[in-house]
Design a protein around this motif. Sequence first.
Motif, mmCIF file in Angstrom:
data_model
loop_
_atom_site.group_PDB
_atom_site.id
_atom_site.type_symbol
_atom_site.label_atom_id
_atom_site.label_comp_id
_atom_site.label_asym_id
_atom_site.label_seq_id
_atom_site.Cartn_x
_atom_site.Cartn_y
_atom_site.Cartn_z
ATOM 1 N N GLU A 1 -2.466 3.958 1.138
ATOM 2 C CA GLU A 1 -1.696 3.486 -0.013
ATOM 3 C C GLU A 1 -0.580 2.524 0.377
ATOM 4 N N GLY A 2 -0.279 2.467 1.656
ATOM 5 C CA GLY A 2 0.842 1.667 2.147
ATOM 6 C C GLY A 2 1.731 2.531 3.009
ATOM 7 N N LYS A 3 2.783 1.947 3.527
ATOM 8 C CA LYS A 3 3.723 2.690 4.348
ATOM 9 C C LYS A 3 4.413 3.731 3.474
ATOM 10 N N GLN A 4 4.474 4.976 3.952
ATOM 11 C CA GLN A 4 5.098 6.062 3.181
ATOM 12 C C GLN A 4 6.295 6.618 3.936
ATOM 13 N N GLY A 5 7.382 6.804 3.201
ATOM 14 C CA GLY A 5 8.599 7.322 3.800
ATOM 15 C C GLY A 5 9.034 8.622 3.162
ATOM 16 N N VAL A 6 9.690 9.443 3.959
ATOM 17 C CA VAL A 6 10.328 10.665 3.474
ATOM 18 C C VAL A 6 11.781 10.595 3.910
ATOM 19 N N ILE A 7 12.673 10.704 2.928
ATOM 20 C CA ILE A 7 14.105 10.702 3.204
ATOM 21 C C ILE A 7 14.676 12.023 2.716
ATOM 22 N N ASN A 8 15.108 12.853 3.657
ATOM 23 C CA ASN A 8 15.752 14.130 3.342
ATOM 24 C C ASN A 8 17.250 13.883 3.242
ATOM 25 N N ILE B 1 8.460 8.398 -11.933
ATOM 26 C CA ILE B 1 8.429 7.627 -10.688
ATOM 27 C C ILE B 1 9.538 6.585 -10.711
ATOM 28 N N ALA B 2 10.343 6.575 -9.654
ATOM 29 C CA ALA B 2 11.370 5.547 -9.494
ATOM 30 C C ALA B 2 10.683 4.247 -9.109
ATOM 31 N N GLN B 3 11.145 3.157 -9.712
ATOM 32 C CA GLN B 3 10.585 1.835 -9.427
ATOM 33 C C GLN B 3 11.639 1.022 -8.688
ATOM 34 N N GLY B 4 11.238 0.470 -7.534
ATOM 35 C CA GLY B 4 12.168 -0.320 -6.745
ATOM 36 C C GLY B 4 11.619 -1.688 -6.431
ATOM 37 N N GLU B 5 12.545 -2.628 -6.277
ATOM 38 C CA GLU B 5 12.157 -3.985 -5.911
ATOM 39 C C GLU B 5 13.219 -4.545 -4.978
ATOM 40 N N SER B 6 12.765 -5.162 -3.894
ATOM 41 C CA SER B 6 13.663 -5.689 -2.880
ATOM 42 C C SER B 6 13.471 -7.193 -2.725
ATOM 43 N N ARG B 7 14.595 -7.896 -2.591
ATOM 44 C CA ARG B 7 14.602 -9.323 -2.290
ATOM 45 C C ARG B 7 15.791 -9.577 -1.373
ATOM 46 N N GLY B 8 15.566 -10.296 -0.300
ATOM 47 C CA GLY B 8 16.653 -10.609 0.618
ATOM 48 C C GLY B 8 17.340 -9.352 1.099
ATOM 49 N N GLY C 1 4.190 -3.030 -0.897
ATOM 50 C CA GLY C 1 4.060 -4.400 -0.411
ATOM 51 C C GLY C 1 4.822 -5.384 -1.277
ATOM 52 N N ASN C 2 5.110 -6.535 -0.719
ATOM 53 C CA ASN C 2 5.809 -7.616 -1.422
ATOM 54 C C ASN C 2 7.150 -7.178 -2.016
ATOM 55 N N GLY C 3 7.838 -6.260 -1.328
ATOM 56 C CA GLY C 3 9.154 -5.823 -1.790
ATOM 57 C C GLY C 3 9.138 -4.833 -2.936
ATOM 58 N N VAL C 4 7.976 -4.258 -3.238
ATOM 59 C CA VAL C 4 7.861 -3.289 -4.335
ATOM 60 C C VAL C 4 7.751 -1.884 -3.752
ATOM 61 N N TYR C 5 8.549 -0.970 -4.301
ATOM 62 C CA TYR C 5 8.565 0.420 -3.846
ATOM 63 C C TYR C 5 8.429 1.356 -5.037
ATOM 64 N N GLN C 6 7.859 2.522 -4.784
ATOM 65 C CA GLN C 6 7.841 3.605 -5.763
ATOM 66 C C GLN C 6 8.323 4.857 -5.063
ATOM 67 N N GLY C 7 9.034 5.711 -5.807
ATOM 68 C CA GLY C 7 9.558 6.916 -5.198
ATOM 69 C C GLY C 7 9.599 8.084 -6.149
ATOM 70 N N THR C 8 9.563 9.272 -5.570
ATOM 71 C CA THR C 8 9.721 10.508 -6.326
ATOM 72 C C THR C 8 10.687 11.414 -5.571
#
Length: 183
Positions: A75-82, A117-124, A103-110
């Motif tokens: 599904e892509g790179k997956q992260g866990v942040i405790n 689902i949290a929606q994230g977007e990254s630029r710069g 990918g392309n600066g788009v993230y989803q999180g729970t």
Amino acid sequence: MKKLAYVCLYTGLLLGVMSCSSASIEDYQNTTPRLDLATFFDGKLTAAGIVQDFSGKVTRKFTVTMEANWTDSPEGKQGVINEWFIYDDGEKQTRVWKIIDKGNGVYQGTANDILGIAQGESRGSALRWRYDMQLAVDGSEYQVHFDDWMFLVDNQTIINKSDIIKFGITVAQVTLVISKQED
């Protein structure tokens, strides 16, 4: 009566200008250093923050200890942040974020207290998260919306600013400084 009409007109214009002038993630496209969640949120981190009410008064202070790691998946790179929070009144809270880099600066999180689902977007150097949360306050729970911005200051520091919104009105803000720890 004429004075009241002018006050209403100016108030309406002011609100219209303010609503059109909010920041967009695209505003940060060419900023540096470039924020990559998997690079920054890797290993041990600490944070300190404040919560301010609608008037700007600081109502809480807190610290956070974090541990983060990432793996590759189909599904892509997956992260866990405790995250382990300790508030100035002694309250403790734990949150576990599970994040997918789409990918392309788009993230989803729970997370345990995030609704949907949290929606994230990254630029710069910036990341914008948007999500709904079940927030406990003084023994009651409220469903609120977070408009959450992170800004990478340098390879060791992120400043995180969140607006907490209820019925379209910002009712509180959270400011957090996140630091990477040396191993």
